[in-house]
Write a protein that holds these residues in place. Sequence first.
Motif, PDB file in Angstrom:
ATOM      1  N   ILE A  39       3.339  -4.833  13.148  1.00 42.48           N
ATOM      2  CA  ILE A  39       4.066  -3.701  12.561  1.00 42.48           C
ATOM      3  C   ILE A  39       5.174  -4.223  11.658  1.00 42.48           C
ATOM      4  O   ILE A  39       5.357  -3.752  10.534  1.00 42.48           O
ATOM      5  CB  ILE A  39       4.646  -2.793  13.669  1.00 42.48           C
ATOM      6  N   ALA A  40       5.923  -5.206  12.128  1.00 44.76           N
ATOM      7  CA  ALA A  40       7.003  -5.795  11.333  1.00 44.76           C
ATOM      8  C   ALA A  40       6.477  -6.809  10.333  1.00 44.76           C
ATOM      9  O   ALA A  40       6.882  -6.813   9.161  1.00 44.76           O
ATOM     10  CB  ALA A  40       8.025  -6.453  12.259  1.00 44.76           C
ATOM     11  N   ASN A  41       5.570  -7.675  10.770  1.00 45.66           N
ATOM     12  CA  ASN A  41       5.060  -8.723   9.876  1.00 45.66           C
ATOM     13  C   ASN A  41       4.392  -8.136   8.642  1.00 45.66           C
ATOM     14  O   ASN A  41       4.619  -8.583   7.507  1.00 45.66           O
ATOM     15  CB  ASN A  41       4.063  -9.611  10.634  1.00 45.66           C
ATOM     16  N   HIS A  42       3.558  -7.132   8.842  1.00 50.10           N
ATOM     17  CA  HIS A  42       2.877  -6.499   7.716  1.00 50.10           C
ATOM     18  C   HIS A  42       3.872  -5.775   6.810  1.00 50.10           C
ATOM     19  O   HIS A  42       3.717  -5.781   5.579  1.00 50.10           O
ATOM     20  CB  HIS A  42       1.833  -5.512   8.234  1.00 50.10           C
ATOM     21  N   ALA A  43       4.897  -5.164   7.397  1.00 54.08           N
ATOM     22  CA  ALA A  43       5.866  -4.407   6.598  1.00 54.08           C
ATOM     23  C   ALA A  43       6.543  -5.292   5.560  1.00 54.08           C
ATOM     24  O   ALA A  43       6.604  -4.944   4.372  1.00 54.08           O
ATOM     25  CB  ALA A  43       6.909  -3.768   7.514  1.00 54.08           C
ATOM     26  N   PHE A  44       7.057  -6.438   5.983  1.00 56.86           N
ATOM     27  CA  PHE A  44       7.774  -7.316   5.048  1.00 56.86           C
ATOM     28  C   PHE A  44       6.836  -7.917   4.003  1.00 56.86           C
ATOM     29  O   PHE A  44       7.205  -8.037   2.823  1.00 56.86           O
ATOM     30  CB  PHE A  44       8.491  -8.429   5.819  1.00 56.86           C
ATOM     31  N   SER A  45       5.635  -8.283   4.414  1.00 57.85           N
ATOM     32  CA  SER A  45       4.712  -8.916   3.469  1.00 57.85           C
ATOM     33  C   SER A  45       4.113  -7.910   2.500  1.00 57.85           C
ATOM     34  O   SER A  45       4.021  -8.170   1.295  1.00 57.85           O
ATOM     35  CB  SER A  45       3.593  -9.637   4.237  1.00 57.85           C
TER      36      SER A  45
END
Length: 498
Positions: free
Chosen positions: A346-352
């Motif tokens: 959820i977080a990793n995909h958001a930033f990338s």
Amino acid sequence: MDIIASSKPLLAVLAALTGSILVALSGKKPNVRESWSAIAAVTMFGIIASMIPDVAPAPLGQGKTLVCQIFKVLPGLSVTFRADAFSMIFAVAASFLWIIAVFYSAGYMRGLHEHAQTRFNTCFALALFGAAGVAFADNLFTMYLFYEIVSVCTYPLVAHHQDEEGYEGGKKYILYLTTTAKGLVLPAMILIYVMTGTLDFAHDIHQGVFGAGANGTLVTILYVCCLLGFAKNGVMPFHNWLPSAMVAPTPVSALLHAVAVVKVGVFCTTRVMLYVFGVDTMQALNLGVPTAYFVSFTILTASVIALSKDNLKARLAYSTVSQLSYIILGVSLLTIDGIQGGLVHIANHAFSKITLFFCAGAIYVATHKKSISEMSGLGRTMPFTFAAFAIASLSMIGAPPVAGFVTKWKLLVGAMEMPAHSMGILLILLASTLLNVAYFAPVTYRAFFGRRPAGEAYEGIKEAPLSMVIPIMIAAVISVVIGIYPDFFMTFVKAVTG
């Protein structure tokens, strides 16, 4: 688990709502308007950050749950906010990314002299208001209410250009999302309340809200309704709204695909999977493995479609459709590492992914090019933008040391922990990774090593304004940092899985 009363979750939600009102009232003063957006974003993030010492588990914090009830409708039915480890994964990422999105949007909208910038910024803030409400929802009723707020408030953003294409994309967007929510989630929610007497989420991921005597067939039907009804999660066949929404300005695409809308969809889906149905119920009814294979179809099919797209935003849109299902796949494995891999994505995909869309917008502002086939050699003219694109692409592929590697590693380990079907899931993850390489690598290769089109001079082309490039670089750097040091978000993820 210590549960304490606190107004902080409510204040975080109200920060975005207040910001939207102040933006709307400052429409004739662009600098004041955008200042209010920035102040609201910083305030919201500050309030959420202040909850970390209370909510985060040791050694980062005290492991408490903060609850704020607004009003009660019926016994077991209320509008209540709660901040726990699960909600903080989404809330921290979304609130921080809103800050950099505010500055990026200002550069983009002013650079292209877009119309209706006051409406744009107002709806942008309202979308974050809805997303924060979803993140801090203490029950299914509150979550559904704010889920619908996000749908309504983002419609003007999708239809922003007010042309035939914009209205068609907006119509498809609102039709898909409201029809599925009202036709599937709302009836399921009513039946869950009738069966259990409450819509409150359970306090751990194992038990769920259904007792041992619940009708298994009915629970399975309710589960399917929730899985498909939260159509913002992009699962096929209710995914088509997502690429159609690409007619919106690029900051909206970034909002849709990285922060507010799609993350609201997968957050709602996984929150219901874990805190309404629960791991034990899903295992007892054998819901995990069929869900894993069902969303794997989306992962692979969307990746194949992405390969065929020459328009950069369209390729990124189908990449989003694919990547969102990694989150649901991880949770549906029902293993500790699988659930952790899904939730941290959820977080990793958001930033990338916000980095990738920011790059697409910067390329358009600087060159007015949308097609990948037109970008040969642009990397030598816009090195910062395309370097950030390359970094975020590696994250989507799952290559170290970027954030996506943590996701893929956890998913692989989680698949191997399954008592059966581990080989099938491993093959799906391998195939999807190869497809990720196939549709991301050519963009970077063409930009840095491709031959410039004959007769086309790039001398006048330079990087987009700093107000766009700096947010791009910040998001790209954070993608690397949380790939090398994943402990911050993993602390909350591990608290969820116990």
